[in-house]
Scaffold this motif. Sequence first.
Motif, PDB file in Angstrom:
ATOM      1  N   ILE A   4      35.857  21.427 -14.154  1.00  0.00           N
ATOM      2  CA  ILE A   4      35.590  20.039 -13.777  1.00  0.00           C
ATOM      3  C   ILE A   4      36.829  19.484 -13.082  1.00  0.00           C
ATOM      4  N   LYS A   5      36.610  18.905 -11.901  1.00  0.00           N
ATOM      5  CA  LYS A   5      37.717  18.361 -11.103  1.00  0.00           C
ATOM      6  C   LYS A   5      37.723  16.831 -11.203  1.00  0.00           C
ATOM      7  N   VAL A   6      38.880  16.294 -11.574  1.00  0.00           N
ATOM      8  CA  VAL A   6      39.035  14.845 -11.738  1.00  0.00           C
ATOM      9  C   VAL A   6      40.094  14.339 -10.769  1.00  0.00           C
ATOM     10  N   GLY A   7      39.851  13.163 -10.197  1.00  0.00           N
ATOM     11  CA  GLY A   7      40.821  12.569  -9.279  1.00  0.00           C
ATOM     12  C   GLY A   7      41.142  11.132  -9.639  1.00  0.00           C
ATOM     13  N   GLY A   8      42.358  10.714  -9.315  1.00  0.00           N
ATOM     14  CA  GLY A   8      42.769   9.333  -9.549  1.00  0.00           C
ATOM     15  C   GLY A   8      44.053   9.030  -8.804  1.00  0.00           C
ATOM     16  N   VAL A   9      44.419   7.766  -8.782  1.00  0.00           N
ATOM     17  CA  VAL A   9      45.666   7.382  -8.114  1.00  0.00           C
ATOM     18  C   VAL A   9      46.861   7.834  -8.954  1.00  0.00           C
ATOM     19  N   PRO A  10      47.980   8.182  -8.301  1.00  0.00           N
ATOM     20  CA  PRO A  10      49.166   8.629  -9.047  1.00  0.00           C
ATOM     21  C   PRO A  10      49.945   7.440  -9.601  1.00  0.00           C
ATOM     22  N   GLU A  11      49.292   6.683 -10.464  1.00  0.00           N
ATOM     23  CA  GLU A  11      49.889   5.466 -11.019  1.00  0.00           C
ATOM     24  C   GLU A  11      49.794   5.483 -12.540  1.00  0.00           C
ATOM     25  N   LYS A  47      35.231   9.267  -0.611  1.00  0.00           N
ATOM     26  CA  LYS A  47      34.950  10.346   0.337  1.00  0.00           C
ATOM     27  C   LYS A  47      34.943  11.696  -0.386  1.00  0.00           C
ATOM     28  N   ALA A  48      35.880  11.890  -1.310  1.00  0.00           N
ATOM     29  CA  ALA A  48      35.964  13.148  -2.059  1.00  0.00           C
ATOM     30  C   ALA A  48      34.737  13.346  -2.949  1.00  0.00           C
ATOM     31  N   LEU A  49      34.237  12.270  -3.542  1.00  0.00           N
ATOM     32  CA  LEU A  49      33.005  12.356  -4.339  1.00  0.00           C
ATOM     33  C   LEU A  49      31.827  12.743  -3.446  1.00  0.00           C
ATOM     34  N   ARG A  50      31.736  12.110  -2.306  1.00  0.00           N
ATOM     35  CA  ARG A  50      30.635  12.412  -1.377  1.00  0.00           C
ATOM     36  C   ARG A  50      30.669  13.876  -0.924  1.00  0.00           C
ATOM     37  N   ASN A  51      31.883  14.385  -0.701  1.00  0.00           N
ATOM     38  CA  ASN A  51      32.040  15.750  -0.194  1.00  0.00           C
ATOM     39  C   ASN A  51      31.996  16.812  -1.288  1.00  0.00           C
ATOM     40  N   GLY A  52      31.986  16.364  -2.549  1.00  0.00           N
ATOM     41  CA  GLY A  52      32.016  17.321  -3.649  1.00  0.00           C
ATOM     42  C   GLY A  52      33.394  17.892  -3.912  1.00  0.00           C
ATOM     43  N   ASP A  53      34.439  17.252  -3.388  1.00  0.00           N
ATOM     44  CA  ASP A  53      35.806  17.731  -3.600  1.00  0.00           C
ATOM     45  C   ASP A  53      36.307  17.398  -5.007  1.00  0.00           C
ATOM     46  N   VAL A  54      35.756  16.361  -5.623  1.00  0.00           N
ATOM     47  CA  VAL A  54      36.013  16.060  -7.035  1.00  0.00           C
ATOM     48  C   VAL A  54      34.678  15.804  -7.723  1.00  0.00           C
ATOM     49  N   ASP A  55      34.667  15.998  -9.038  1.00  0.00           N
ATOM     50  CA  ASP A  55      33.460  15.759  -9.827  1.00  0.00           C
ATOM     51  C   ASP A  55      33.474  14.383 -10.480  1.00  0.00           C
ATOM     52  N   ILE A  56      34.665  13.969 -10.898  1.00  0.00           N
ATOM     53  CA  ILE A  56      34.873  12.685 -11.571  1.00  0.00           C
ATOM     54  C   ILE A  56      36.023  11.978 -10.875  1.00  0.00           C
ATOM     55  N   PRO A  73      26.348   9.552  -3.659  1.00  0.00           N
ATOM     56  CA  PRO A  73      25.482  10.099  -4.711  1.00  0.00           C
ATOM     57  C   PRO A  73      26.220  10.259  -6.039  1.00  0.00           C
ATOM     58  N   SER A  74      26.680   9.141  -6.588  1.00  0.00           N
ATOM     59  CA  SER A  74      27.448   9.127  -7.836  1.00  0.00           C
ATOM     60  C   SER A  74      26.985   7.975  -8.711  1.00  0.00           C
ATOM     61  N   LYS A  75      27.405   8.016  -9.973  1.00  0.00           N
ATOM     62  CA  LYS A  75      27.107   6.933 -10.917  1.00  0.00           C
ATOM     63  C   LYS A  75      28.383   6.523 -11.633  1.00  0.00           C
ATOM     64  N   ILE A  76      28.454   5.248 -11.975  1.00  0.00           N
ATOM     65  CA  ILE A  76      29.532   4.748 -12.832  1.00  0.00           C
ATOM     66  C   ILE A  76      29.110   5.003 -14.276  1.00  0.00           C
ATOM     67  N   VAL A  77      29.963   5.693 -15.038  1.00  0.00           N
ATOM     68  CA  VAL A  77      29.592   6.004 -16.429  1.00  0.00           C
ATOM     69  C   VAL A  77      30.261   5.082 -17.437  1.00  0.00           C
ATOM     70  N   GLU A 194      25.110  15.184  -9.183  1.00  0.00           N
ATOM     71  CA  GLU A 194      24.877  16.617  -9.358  1.00  0.00           C
ATOM     72  C   GLU A 194      25.576  17.137 -10.624  1.00  0.00           C
ATOM     73  N   VAL A 195      26.788  16.629 -10.874  1.00  0.00           N
ATOM     74  CA  VAL A 195      27.566  17.050 -12.042  1.00  0.00           C
ATOM     75  C   VAL A 195      26.968  16.471 -13.327  1.00  0.00           C
ATOM     76  N   LEU A 196      26.469  15.237 -13.244  1.00  0.00           N
ATOM     77  CA  LEU A 196      25.801  14.642 -14.411  1.00  0.00           C
ATOM     78  C   LEU A 196      24.573  15.452 -14.809  1.00  0.00           C
ATOM     79  N   GLU A 197      23.891  15.977 -13.829  1.00  0.00           N
ATOM     80  CA  GLU A 197      22.685  16.759 -14.119  1.00  0.00           C
ATOM     81  C   GLU A 197      23.023  18.143 -14.668  1.00  0.00           C
ATOM     82  N   SER A 198      24.055  18.778 -14.105  1.00  0.00           N
ATOM     83  CA  SER A 198      24.351  20.169 -14.480  1.00  0.00           C
ATOM     84  C   SER A 198      25.323  20.300 -15.655  1.00  0.00           C
ATOM     85  N   ASN A 199      26.194  19.304 -15.824  1.00  0.00           N
ATOM     86  CA  ASN A 199      27.241  19.401 -16.863  1.00  0.00           C
ATOM     87  C   ASN A 199      27.327  18.131 -17.712  1.00  0.00           C
ATOM     88  N   PHE A 200      26.179  17.597 -18.104  1.00  0.00           N
ATOM     89  CA  PHE A 200      26.154  16.327 -18.833  1.00  0.00           C
ATOM     90  C   PHE A 200      26.999  16.399 -20.105  1.00  0.00           C
TER      91      PHE A 200
END
Length: 286
Positions: A4-11, A47-56, A73-77, A194-200
């Motif tokens: 699982i790939k996670v992204g965020g600001v370096p803060e 953009k990374a979520l749209r491209n599938g470069d990160v999952d979360i 194609p993402s959801k706020i959890v 896609e990740v919510l469906e496959s790796n809930f």
Amino acid sequence: MKNIKVGGVPEHFNYPWKVTLKNNEYKKHNINLSWQDFPGGTGQMCKALRNGDVDIAIVLTEGIIKDIAAGNPSKIVQTFVKTPLIWGIHVGANSTFQKIEDLEHATIAISRFGSGSHLMAIVNAYNQGWDVSKLKFKVIGNLQGGIDALTNGEADYFMWEHFTTKPLVDNGTFRRVDDCPTPWPCFVIAVRNEVLESNFKEVKKVLDIINKETTNFKKTKKLDSTLAENYEQQLEDIQQWLKITEWNDGKPITKNLITRIQNKMVKYNVIEEKKNSGEFIKNMYI
């Protein structure tokens, strides 16, 4: 082992993720979690979520709501940080602009269209009673781009998180003319559909782990000095930031909250119209 790939600001907001990764919390549950810094902020992460470069992604609330409405194609959890973000409004150290009123017709440096620096510039303009349709923007990519643009005169002011840019104010790169807090909780966690469906189950476990860490995060021994050192901040600035920052303890995000935020975003001309709030969220704890 699920990847699982996670992204965020370096803060400093995201330091709890670094702690849980360092402690191998995810591997104990057969999850190979990898973290990626996104210095370009929310626009870059959308953009990374749209491209599938990160999952979360840990993204700014206003940015992901606008992008999901536009087809991401993402959801706020859940909410991640439930307090507002304090945006500093900065000019170059040698700028002739002295107060916020001087900036009405100035050029604004933004990381990307749809980013927090873009959307909050609109909120700030609305707060000041300026004509939002006449705002002028210069896309600069990230914080370093903002430094360059204000230094060489390509743009006149730049909005970025108050405490992240405080060292640049201290060293005379920027001068802060004012602050503008977000009128909503600042950071949420978004996951690709896609990740919510496959790796809930795995996503839910990731949330359980990070929520457990943030629940008692502020009680961590010597936290202020650790954060000051890691993020090159003055100790008193980190102490002030910790006082005003609250993480979510895992409560699911509600349609009511999304509706209230959308109402404000319409009012502030950040989005043109509201959409069904249920389309933005996925409750992980039903």
